[in-house]
Design a protein around this motif. Structure first.
Motif, PDB file in Angstrom:
ATOM      1  N   VAL A 440       9.521   9.561  -8.529  1.00  0.00           N
ATOM      2  CA  VAL A 440       8.208  10.095  -8.915  1.00  0.00           C
ATOM      3  C   VAL A 440       7.616   9.228 -10.020  1.00  0.00           C
ATOM      4  CG1 VAL A 440       6.980  12.080  -9.862  1.00  0.00           C
ATOM      5  CG2 VAL A 440       8.873  12.426  -8.251  1.00  0.00           C
ATOM      6  N   VAL A 441       6.345   8.892  -9.860  1.00  0.00           N
ATOM      7  CA  VAL A 441       5.628   8.043 -10.801  1.00  0.00           C
ATOM      8  C   VAL A 441       4.448   8.828 -11.360  1.00  0.00           C
ATOM      9  CG1 VAL A 441       4.332   5.894 -11.104  1.00  0.00           C
ATOM     10  CG2 VAL A 441       6.296   5.978  -9.543  1.00  0.00           C
ATOM     11  N   THR A 442       4.264   8.782 -12.668  1.00  0.00           N
ATOM     12  CA  THR A 442       3.111   9.408 -13.304  1.00  0.00           C
ATOM     13  C   THR A 442       2.058   8.349 -13.571  1.00  0.00           C
ATOM     14  OG1 THR A 442       4.487  11.093 -14.375  1.00  0.00           O
ATOM     15  CG2 THR A 442       2.290  10.732 -15.292  1.00  0.00           C
ATOM     16  N   ILE A 443       0.874   8.568 -13.035  1.00  0.00           N
ATOM     17  CA  ILE A 443      -0.237   7.623 -13.163  1.00  0.00           C
ATOM     18  C   ILE A 443      -1.241   8.181 -14.168  1.00  0.00           C
ATOM     19  CG2 ILE A 443      -2.069   6.398 -11.932  1.00  0.00           C
ATOM     20  CD1 ILE A 443      -0.426   6.924  -9.340  1.00  0.00           C
ATOM     21  N   ARG A 444      -1.637   7.358 -15.118  1.00  0.00           N
ATOM     22  CA  ARG A 444      -2.605   7.787 -16.134  1.00  0.00           C
ATOM     23  C   ARG A 444      -3.906   7.019 -15.988  1.00  0.00           C
ATOM     24  NH1 ARG A 444      -3.965   5.783 -21.000  1.00  0.00           N
ATOM     25  NH2 ARG A 444      -2.162   4.360 -21.131  1.00  0.00           N
ATOM     26  N   GLY A 445      -5.006   7.733 -16.157  1.00  0.00           N
ATOM     27  CA  GLY A 445      -6.311   7.086 -16.070  1.00  0.00           C
ATOM     28  C   GLY A 445      -7.415   8.081 -16.333  1.00  0.00           C
ATOM     29  N   ASN A 446      -8.420   8.088 -15.459  1.00  0.00           N
ATOM     30  CA  ASN A 446      -9.553   8.978 -15.648  1.00  0.00           C
ATOM     31  C   ASN A 446     -10.236   9.254 -14.316  1.00  0.00           C
ATOM     32  OD1 ASN A 446     -11.332  10.582 -17.064  1.00  0.00           O
ATOM     33  ND2 ASN A 446     -12.548   8.898 -17.885  1.00  0.00           N
ATOM     34  N   ASN A 447     -10.972  10.342 -14.257  1.00  0.00           N
ATOM     35  CA  ASN A 447     -11.724  10.749 -13.071  1.00  0.00           C
ATOM     36  C   ASN A 447     -10.829  10.932 -11.850  1.00  0.00           C
ATOM     37  OD1 ASN A 447     -14.125  10.560 -14.574  1.00  0.00           O
ATOM     38  ND2 ASN A 447     -14.382   8.405 -14.045  1.00  0.00           N
ATOM     39  N   PHE A 448      -9.712  11.599 -12.049  1.00  0.00           N
ATOM     40  CA  PHE A 448      -8.768  11.801 -10.955  1.00  0.00           C
ATOM     41  C   PHE A 448      -9.023  13.072 -10.149  1.00  0.00           C
ATOM     42  CE2 PHE A 448      -5.253   9.110 -13.165  1.00  0.00           C
ATOM     43  CZ  PHE A 448      -5.825   7.960 -12.663  1.00  0.00           C
ATOM     44  N   VAL A 449      -9.831  13.992 -10.665  1.00  0.00           N
ATOM     45  CA  VAL A 449     -10.153  15.186  -9.888  1.00  0.00           C
ATOM     46  C   VAL A 449     -10.910  14.759  -8.634  1.00  0.00           C
ATOM     47  CG1 VAL A 449     -11.443  17.348  -9.851  1.00  0.00           C
ATOM     48  CG2 VAL A 449     -10.203  16.677 -11.911  1.00  0.00           C
ATOM     49  N   GLY A 450     -10.476  15.246  -7.481  1.00  0.00           N
ATOM     50  CA  GLY A 450     -11.092  14.849  -6.223  1.00  0.00           C
ATOM     51  C   GLY A 450     -10.460  13.631  -5.587  1.00  0.00           C
ATOM     52  N   THR A 451      -9.318  13.170  -6.112  1.00  0.00           N
ATOM     53  CA  THR A 451      -8.622  12.027  -5.519  1.00  0.00           C
ATOM     54  C   THR A 451      -8.249  12.322  -4.071  1.00  0.00           C
ATOM     55  OG1 THR A 451      -7.756  11.219  -7.627  1.00  0.00           O
ATOM     56  CG2 THR A 451      -6.521  10.619  -5.656  1.00  0.00           C
ATOM     57  N   THR A 452      -8.504  11.361  -3.203  1.00  0.00           N
ATOM     58  CA  THR A 452      -8.222  11.532  -1.777  1.00  0.00           C
ATOM     59  C   THR A 452      -7.025  10.729  -1.295  1.00  0.00           C
ATOM     60  OG1 THR A 452      -9.815   9.770  -1.272  1.00  0.00           O
ATOM     61  CG2 THR A 452     -10.617  12.051  -1.232  1.00  0.00           C
ATOM     62  N   ALA A 453      -6.624   9.699  -2.033  1.00  0.00           N
ATOM     63  CA  ALA A 453      -5.494   8.873  -1.583  1.00  0.00           C
ATOM     64  C   ALA A 453      -4.883   8.124  -2.754  1.00  0.00           C
ATOM     65  CB  ALA A 453      -5.938   7.871  -0.512  1.00  0.00           C
ATOM     66  N   VAL A 454      -3.558   7.957  -2.689  1.00  0.00           N
ATOM     67  CA  VAL A 454      -2.800   7.100  -3.603  1.00  0.00           C
ATOM     68  C   VAL A 454      -1.910   6.224  -2.739  1.00  0.00           C
ATOM     69  CG1 VAL A 454      -1.067   6.988  -5.430  1.00  0.00           C
ATOM     70  CG2 VAL A 454      -2.828   8.769  -5.495  1.00  0.00           C
ATOM     71  N   ALA A 455      -1.902   4.919  -3.017  1.00  0.00           N
ATOM     72  CA  ALA A 455      -1.109   3.995  -2.201  1.00  0.00           C
ATOM     73  C   ALA A 455      -0.311   3.058  -3.087  1.00  0.00           C
ATOM     74  CB  ALA A 455      -2.022   3.186  -1.276  1.00  0.00           C
ATOM     75  N   PHE A 456       0.925   2.752  -2.627  1.00  0.00           N
ATOM     76  CA  PHE A 456       1.791   1.773  -3.276  1.00  0.00           C
ATOM     77  C   PHE A 456       1.798   0.519  -2.418  1.00  0.00           C
ATOM     78  CE2 PHE A 456       2.961   5.625  -5.306  1.00  0.00           C
ATOM     79  CZ  PHE A 456       3.595   5.318  -6.508  1.00  0.00           C
ATOM     80  N   ASN A 457       1.120  -0.520  -2.896  1.00  0.00           N
ATOM     81  CA  ASN A 457       0.989  -1.782  -2.154  1.00  0.00           C
ATOM     82  C   ASN A 457       0.551  -1.522  -0.712  1.00  0.00           C
ATOM     83  OD1 ASN A 457       0.981  -4.578  -2.109  1.00  0.00           O
ATOM     84  ND2 ASN A 457       3.133  -4.740  -1.472  1.00  0.00           N
ATOM     85  N   GLY A 458      -0.412  -0.634  -0.562  1.00  0.00           N
ATOM     86  CA  GLY A 458      -1.002  -0.386   0.744  1.00  0.00           C
ATOM     87  C   GLY A 458      -0.381   0.736   1.547  1.00  0.00           C
ATOM     88  N   ILE A 459       0.705   1.315   1.070  1.00  0.00           N
ATOM     89  CA  ILE A 459       1.376   2.402   1.794  1.00  0.00           C
ATOM     90  C   ILE A 459       1.009   3.731   1.139  1.00  0.00           C
ATOM     91  CG2 ILE A 459       3.562   3.345   2.598  1.00  0.00           C
ATOM     92  CD1 ILE A 459       2.828   0.657   3.820  1.00  0.00           C
ATOM     93  N   GLY A 460       0.414   4.619   1.917  1.00  0.00           N
ATOM     94  CA  GLY A 460      -0.023   5.900   1.394  1.00  0.00           C
ATOM     95  C   GLY A 460       1.136   6.742   0.890  1.00  0.00           C
ATOM     96  N   ALA A 461       0.903   7.455  -0.208  1.00  0.00           N
ATOM     97  CA  ALA A 461       1.956   8.234  -0.863  1.00  0.00           C
ATOM     98  C   ALA A 461       1.537   9.694  -0.981  1.00  0.00           C
ATOM     99  CB  ALA A 461       2.244   7.666  -2.256  1.00  0.00           C
ATOM    100  N   PHE A 462       2.540  10.571  -1.044  1.00  0.00           N
ATOM    101  CA  PHE A 462       2.290  11.966  -1.386  1.00  0.00           C
ATOM    102  C   PHE A 462       1.984  12.018  -2.883  1.00  0.00           C
ATOM    103  CE2 PHE A 462       3.893  15.901  -3.265  1.00  0.00           C
ATOM    104  CZ  PHE A 462       3.157  16.834  -2.546  1.00  0.00           C
TER     105      PHE A 462
END
Length: 502
Positions: A440-462
């Motif tokens: 499990v990886v914790t990603i920090r940033g901004n404007n994450f509400v409404g995120t539709t996809a997260v990918a690791f080097n192009g591979i979609g992640a849960f």
């Protein structure tokens, strides 16, 4: 500036605006798509307009959009037209306007042990709970820090302010934010050191760690060297905290802008000229500089300003308005159009208040939308930008209600579609920087509400959106070393650093 006096001033200003605001609200007209649109109006009941109980709450304050896409906030009072309005509620509001009351601050034997007057806004932490503070109430009637679930269960007082000897832990909490480390940080208006500020104290900066439920005072302001009554803090992209305090020179007051490092070093970065008083918190612009507002007592003007985090390059923009006696105004908000947005309580051109944007380069007013009572009046809190790009906020009075009976509106949550694009995500860092598939990886940033996809080097992640600033993602099968991408309606952000798949 005194927040208790400020709250009472707000009550007086509200009474002065009540008759006009409510008369307009009760004779409401349809709103066009170019105007501010009411999402929800708070309803009070009483035999006389402006006098009665408010079961939903009244005078809503700062709104947030949480990880589930719903809006959450606090209404400051539970009853109107009493000498010292008290109580308040916590609520949820869907983007379609469906209201759910989560909690009511009530008294037992005349004491608000769970808190009173929740007027500082809510924060969604990484554990999924909402956290907030109240100006008053608690065991010492000096305010509390609390948490509650987004379903309204599990309300708990986490800290009663003035629990330490001589109120060394602070009194009257007036801000709260989620830090880059996942902890909560805030300020109190008074309390702390009594060496230079007498029995009231000069104010504090504190931290609360949700994982361990640990409350820590990080700094006690020391009057002449630090200023007094800190007015909120932000954490800038460099990791340091910045805020406003009232400077104490020999015979007068001025605005101090301070820096507080995670290591605990407090420094005043900038001091304004005499009789220029800070009346808003700070906002960091896209250029990295800080923006805020001050009132010039000598000129009777309110000005927005820009200054670097080092305290250099201070620029006071042309006077925005003349509001004699104003004690505070909302903090500016950086929206997706690159401009700074805010609300204005009232002025000669907009007697019910307005929503406006200014150019961060020169402070020029770019857009203004006026309240007319039917959609709310006298806004007293800052705005946010929702995941769909709309500007959202609250007013302390006005609104439109339907149906018969002895009812009157007591503030609104409103939206404004100004044609702004949805805010794009911003990816600042992630931890750990390496791991195996399934970690499990914790990603920090901004404007994450409404995120539709997260990918690791192009591979979609849960993934799970924790709040506006954090995402929890699981390294997917088939992932290889490379950047992480986060996508929402506004676009895609790509990390500058690669995540190493073991």
């Amino acid at each position: 500036m005194n927040f208790r006096s400020f709250r009472n001033n707000r009550s007086l200003r509200s009474v002065m605006a009540l008759v006009i605001g409510l008369s307009l609200a009760l004779t409401a007209r349809a709103q066009s798509s170019e105007t501010i649109n009411q999402l929800f109006a708070f309803t009070c009941r009483g035999g006389v307009v402006g006098v009665g109980k408010c079961p939903q709450g009244g005078r809503p304050d700062v709104i947030i959009q949480a990880s589930d896409g719903n809006f959450y906030g606090a209404a400051e009072v539970s009853e109107e037209n009493v000498s010292n309005p008290q109580g308040g509620t916590l609520f949820k509001l869907t983007p379609a306007g469906t209201f759910t009351k989560l909690f009511t601050f009530t008294q037992t034997a005349g004491v608000f042990l769970n808190g009173d007057n929740p007027a500082s806004g809510l924060v969604e932490a990484n554990d999924g709970f909402l956290y907030g503070t109240t100006f008053d109430g608690g065991k010492q009637n000096e305010g509390v820090l609390f948490k509650i679930s987004k379903t309204g269960t599990g309300f708990k007082v986490l800290h009663n302010f003035c629990s330490s000897a001589n109120c060394a832990d602070g009194t009257i909490p007036n801000s709260l934010l989620l830090g880059q480390d996942g902890n909560l940080y805030g300020t109190t208006q008074q309390g702390g050191s009594t060496v230079t500020c007498g029995s009231t104290g000069c104010g504090t900066i504190f931290r609360f760690e949700p994982i361990t439920s640990t409350f820590t005072v990080l700094h006690r302001l020391a009057g002449v060297t630090d200023g007094v009554e800190p007015l909120g803090i932000i954490q800038a992209t460099n990791g340091n905290f910045y805020g406003v305090s009232q400077g104490l020179d020999v015979n007068s007051f001025n605005e101090d802008i301070f820096q507080f490092t995670p290591a605990g070093k407090f420094t005043v970065q900038f001091k304004s000229v005499l009789f220029d008083i800070g009346i808003s918190g700070l906002t960091q612009g896209a250029n990295g500089n800080l923006y805020g507002a001050f009132e010039s007592i000598t000129a009777g003007d309110i000005n927005f300003f820009e200054v670097s985090t080092k305290g250099t390059g201070f620029v006071a923009f042309a006077p925005f308005t003349t509001l004699a006696g104003t004690t505070t105004i909302p903090s500016l908000f950086l929206a997706s159009d690159g401009n700074l947005w805010d609300t204005n309580f009232t002025d000669s051109a907009h007697p019910m208040g307005s929503v406006f944007s200014i150019n961060p380069k020169d402070g020029a007013v770019l857009q203004t939308s006026a309240f007319d009572g039917a959609n709310g009046s006298t806004p007293d809190s800052s705005v946010i930008q929702a995941a769909d790009g709309k500007i959202v906020g609250a007013t302390t009075l006005g609104g439109t209600i339907f149906g018969g009976g002895k009812k009157f509106p007591d503030g609104t949550v409103w939206t404004l579609d100004a044609g702004l694009p949805a805010p794009a995500p911003a990816l600042a860092a992630f931890t750990p920087v390496s791991g195996a598939v399934g970690s499990v990886v914790t990603i920090r940033g901004n404007n994450f509400v409404g995120t539709t996809a997260v990918a690791f080097n192009g591979i979609g992640a849960f993934f799970q959106v924790l709040n506006r600033q954090f995402i929890s993602a699981t390294v997917p099968a088939g992932a290889s070393t490379g950047p992480i991408k986060v996508t929402n309606l506004g676009g895609t952000a790509t990390s500058t650093q690669s995540f190493n798949v073991n």
